[in-house]
Design an enzyme around this catalytic site. Structure first.
Site, PDB file in Angstrom:
ATOM      1  N   GLU A  93      50.832  45.328  44.685  1.00 49.89           N
ATOM      2  CA  GLU A  93      50.043  46.333  45.380  1.00 49.89           C
ATOM      3  C   GLU A  93      50.123  46.125  46.890  1.00 49.89           C
ATOM      4  O   GLU A  93      49.343  46.696  47.645  1.00 49.89           O
ATOM      5  CB  GLU A  93      48.594  46.341  44.914  1.00 49.89           C
ATOM      6  N   CYS A 125      46.349  44.758  39.713  1.00 43.75           N
ATOM      7  CA  CYS A 125      46.633  43.352  39.405  1.00 43.75           C
ATOM      8  C   CYS A 125      47.427  43.123  38.126  1.00 43.75           C
ATOM      9  O   CYS A 125      47.752  41.977  37.810  1.00 43.75           O
ATOM     10  CB  CYS A 125      45.318  42.569  39.335  1.00 43.75           C
ATOM     11  N   THR A 166      38.728  35.524  48.538  1.00 37.99           N
ATOM     12  CA  THR A 166      39.534  35.294  47.340  1.00 37.99           C
ATOM     13  C   THR A 166      40.941  35.878  47.378  1.00 37.99           C
ATOM     14  O   THR A 166      41.786  35.485  46.575  1.00 37.99           O
ATOM     15  CB  THR A 166      38.823  35.885  46.109  1.00 37.99           C
ATOM     16  N   ARG A 213      29.688  44.918  41.604  1.00 40.83           N
ATOM     17  CA  ARG A 213      29.563  44.326  40.260  1.00 40.83           C
ATOM     18  C   ARG A 213      30.173  45.209  39.172  1.00 40.83           C
ATOM     19  O   ARG A 213      30.434  44.752  38.056  1.00 40.83           O
ATOM     20  CB  ARG A 213      28.094  44.042  39.942  1.00 40.83           C
ATOM     21  N   THR A 215      33.028  46.021  39.048  1.00 39.41           N
ATOM     22  CA  THR A 215      34.361  45.477  38.757  1.00 39.41           C
ATOM     23  C   THR A 215      34.334  44.509  37.575  1.00 39.41           C
ATOM     24  O   THR A 215      35.361  44.255  36.945  1.00 39.41           O
ATOM     25  CB  THR A 215      34.944  44.759  39.986  1.00 39.41           C
ATOM     26  N   HIS A 248      43.446  36.990  33.748  1.00 38.29           N
ATOM     27  CA  HIS A 248      43.445  37.374  35.155  1.00 38.29           C
ATOM     28  C   HIS A 248      42.274  36.700  35.859  1.00 38.29           C
ATOM     29  O   HIS A 248      41.173  36.614  35.327  1.00 38.29           O
ATOM     30  CB  HIS A 248      43.348  38.893  35.302  1.00 38.29           C
ATOM     31  N   LYS A 253      34.571  32.535  38.194  1.00 35.97           N
ATOM     32  CA  LYS A 253      33.593  32.787  37.127  1.00 35.97           C
ATOM     33  C   LYS A 253      34.110  33.725  36.046  1.00 35.97           C
ATOM     34  O   LYS A 253      33.866  33.517  34.862  1.00 35.97           O
ATOM     35  CB  LYS A 253      32.304  33.354  37.727  1.00 35.97           C
ATOM     36  N   ASN A 280      43.130  34.717  44.564  1.00 37.58           N
ATOM     37  CA  ASN A 280      43.564  35.749  43.628  1.00 37.58           C
ATOM     38  C   ASN A 280      44.876  36.345  44.126  1.00 37.58           C
ATOM     39  O   ASN A 280      44.895  37.030  45.146  1.00 37.58           O
ATOM     40  CB  ASN A 280      42.485  36.832  43.531  1.00 37.58           C
ATOM     41  N   SER A 310      42.948  46.820  37.917  1.00 34.83           N
ATOM     42  CA  SER A 310      41.908  47.815  38.178  1.00 34.83           C
ATOM     43  C   SER A 310      42.471  49.207  38.014  1.00 34.83           C
ATOM     44  O   SER A 310      43.628  49.477  38.323  1.00 34.83           O
ATOM     45  CB  SER A 310      41.356  47.619  39.588  1.00 34.83           C
TER      46      SER A 310
END
Length: 360
Positions: A93, A125, A166, A213, A215, A248, A253, A280, A310
Site C-alpha cells: 500500500e 495489509c 506502529t 476501535r 478496526t 496479522h 495485543k 507493523n 482492511s
C-alpha cells in the site's frame, strides 16, 4: 445473520496441482525509531507504548528496493534461475509510483524479464497474501512452475497519530513452485472477505484514516477468526495440530488476543510475533512473521498463517514443512539477522527520512 457454508462445494482454495514454497526471503531496513521517541515528541513521554520500536527505511530505500532484496534471498534459498519465474507480483500500500508498476522494477533487477507476467497488488495489509493466493492458482493450474509473491511496505502514519507508533517498514518474498521442490507445502488456503471500511486513504491524501476501535471489531477479529475457523473446520484440524501460528500484527495485543480465542498458546505465536521490534509492516506483516518461523521450523511442523487487510478480508493458509527446509534456509540471511542489524535514530532523523518535513 451469518451466511451458511456452501453445500456440496469445496470451500477451501485447493489447486489441482500441489504447490509449495520453494524459497523465501525477508528484508528489514536498518534504522529503528524507538516508540519512546514518538511519545517524547507528542505526549511528553506519557502514555502506554504499543511497541518497543519500529523499522524505518533510509533515504535510498522504498518498496521496490526492499522487494528486490527479499526476492534475491528467496531465489538463493530456492536455487531457481530467475528466467524460470513466470510471474512477479508485488503487494503493497506504499508503492513508490502512483502510475508505474513496482513489479517490473523487481523483475528487471532480479533478471526475470522479459518472459514473465508482472503486476502490483493492493488489498491493504493482505496485499502480500493476495499475491500468494494468485500464485498458488497460477502454479496449481499448470500455467507456470514458479511465481514470485511479495508483500512489502514502507508504511505511513500521520504525525502524532497512533499509527506513527506502529507503522514500520519491511516485508518478505515467497517463490512458490511445485510441491515436490518445496521446503514447505501449502496444504490448503481459504479467503474470507466483506466490505468493512475500517481503514482507508483517498487518492491525493498523504496519510491514511482509520476507524479507531472499529478496526478491531468488527474488522480485524471477525475476519481473522472466521478465516481461521473455517479453514480448520474444513480441513479437520484444531490449534493443537499446528506447531506454530502467525496472524496479522498491527500491534502486540490484537494477534495475542485472536490467537488465544482460537486456542493457540503464546509459545505457538511467539516466533512470528515481530511487531514489537520492527512495527507493523502492513502488506508484509503476516508473511514476514512466517519467514521467522521457517527459519526455525523442523520437517513435519505444521503452520497456520492468517493475514488481514482492511476493507476488509483475511487469507488463511495451512502449511507443512518438508525435509528441504534444513539445508535451504542456510542459503540466505535469517529474518532475525535483519532485526539484529539496527541503527537507532531520533524523531528528527525519522522525520527527515520519511519526508515529513518539506521546504518550499
Amino acid at each position: 445473520m451469518e451466511a451458511p457454508l456452501p453445500e456440496n462445494q469445496n470451500i477451501l482454495l485447493k489447486p489441482s496441482r500441489p504447490v509449495g514454497v520453494a524459497g523465501y526471503g525477508a528484508y528489514v531496513p536498518r534504522y529503528r525509531l524507538p516508540a519512546s521517541e514518538v511519545a517524547r515528541v507528542w505526549t511528553d513521554g506519557q502514555g502506554g507504548l504499543p511497541i518497543k520500536e519500529k523499522a524505518v527505511p533510509g533515504l535510498d530505500e522504498d518498496v521496490a528496493t526492499m522487494s528486490i532484496e527479499a526476492a534475491r534471498n528467496a531465489l538463493k534459498r530456492a536455487g531457481v534461475a530467475p528466467t524460470n519465474i513466470r510471474a512477479v507480483w508485488v503487494g503493497s500500500e506504499s508503492h513508490p509510483y502512483a502510475v508505474k508498476p513496482t513489479s517490473t522494477l523487481v523483475a528487471e533487477a532480479i533478471g526475470a524479464v522479459p518472459n514473465v507476467q508482472a503486476a502490483d497488488w493492493q488489498f491493504a495489509c493482505k496485499a502480500g497474501t493476495e499475491a500468494m493466493v494468485a500464485a498458488i492458482g497460477f502454479i496449481g493450474s499448470g500455467m507456470a512452475d514458479y511465481a514470485l509473491a511479495i508483500g512489502m511496505d514502507t508504511a505511513q502514519g500521520r504525525p502524532g497519530d497512533a499509527l506513527e507508533y506502529t507503522a514500520g517498514a519491511g516485508g518478505a518474498a515467497f517463490l512458490l513452485g511445485p510441491a515436490e521442490d518445496s521446503l514447505a507445502v501449502i496444504e490448503h488456503s481459504y479467503s474470507y472477505v466483506t466490505d468493512t471500511p475500517d481503514f482507508w486513504r483517498r487518492q491525493y491524501q498523504k496519510y491514511p484514516e482509520h476507524g479507531q476501535r472499529f478496526t478491531g471489531e468488527p474488522a480485524y477479529f471477525k475476519h481473522i477468526t472466521e478465516a481461521a475457523e473455517t479453514l480448520m473446520k474444513a480441513n479437520g484440524t484444531t490449534a493443537a495440530d499446528y506447531k506454530y501460528a502467525v496472524f496479522h500484527q498491527p500491534n502486540t495485543k490484537f494477534p495475542q488476543r485472536v490467537a488465544a480465542s482460537l486456542g493457540f498458546s503464546k509459545e505457538q505465536i511467539a516466533p512470528g510475533l515481530l511487531v514489537p521490534v520492527i512495527g507493523n509492516t502492513y502488506a508484509g506483516a503476516a508473511i514476514i512473521g512466517l519467514t521467522a518461523i521457517l527459519d526455525i521450523a523442523e520437517p513435519g511442523d505444521r503452520i497456520l498463517m492468517v493475514s488481514f487487510g482492511s476493507g476488509a478480508g483475511s487469507d488463511a493458509f495451512s502449511i507443512r514443512v518438508t525435509d528441504l527446509i534444513s539445508e535451504r534456509r542456510l542459503r540466505a540471511p535469517r529474518t532475525q539477522d535483519y532485526i539484529a542489524r539496527r541503527t537507532e535514530i531520533d524523531y528528527a532523523t525519522y522525520a527527515r527520512l520519511r519526508g515529513k518535513l518539506t521546504m518550499k
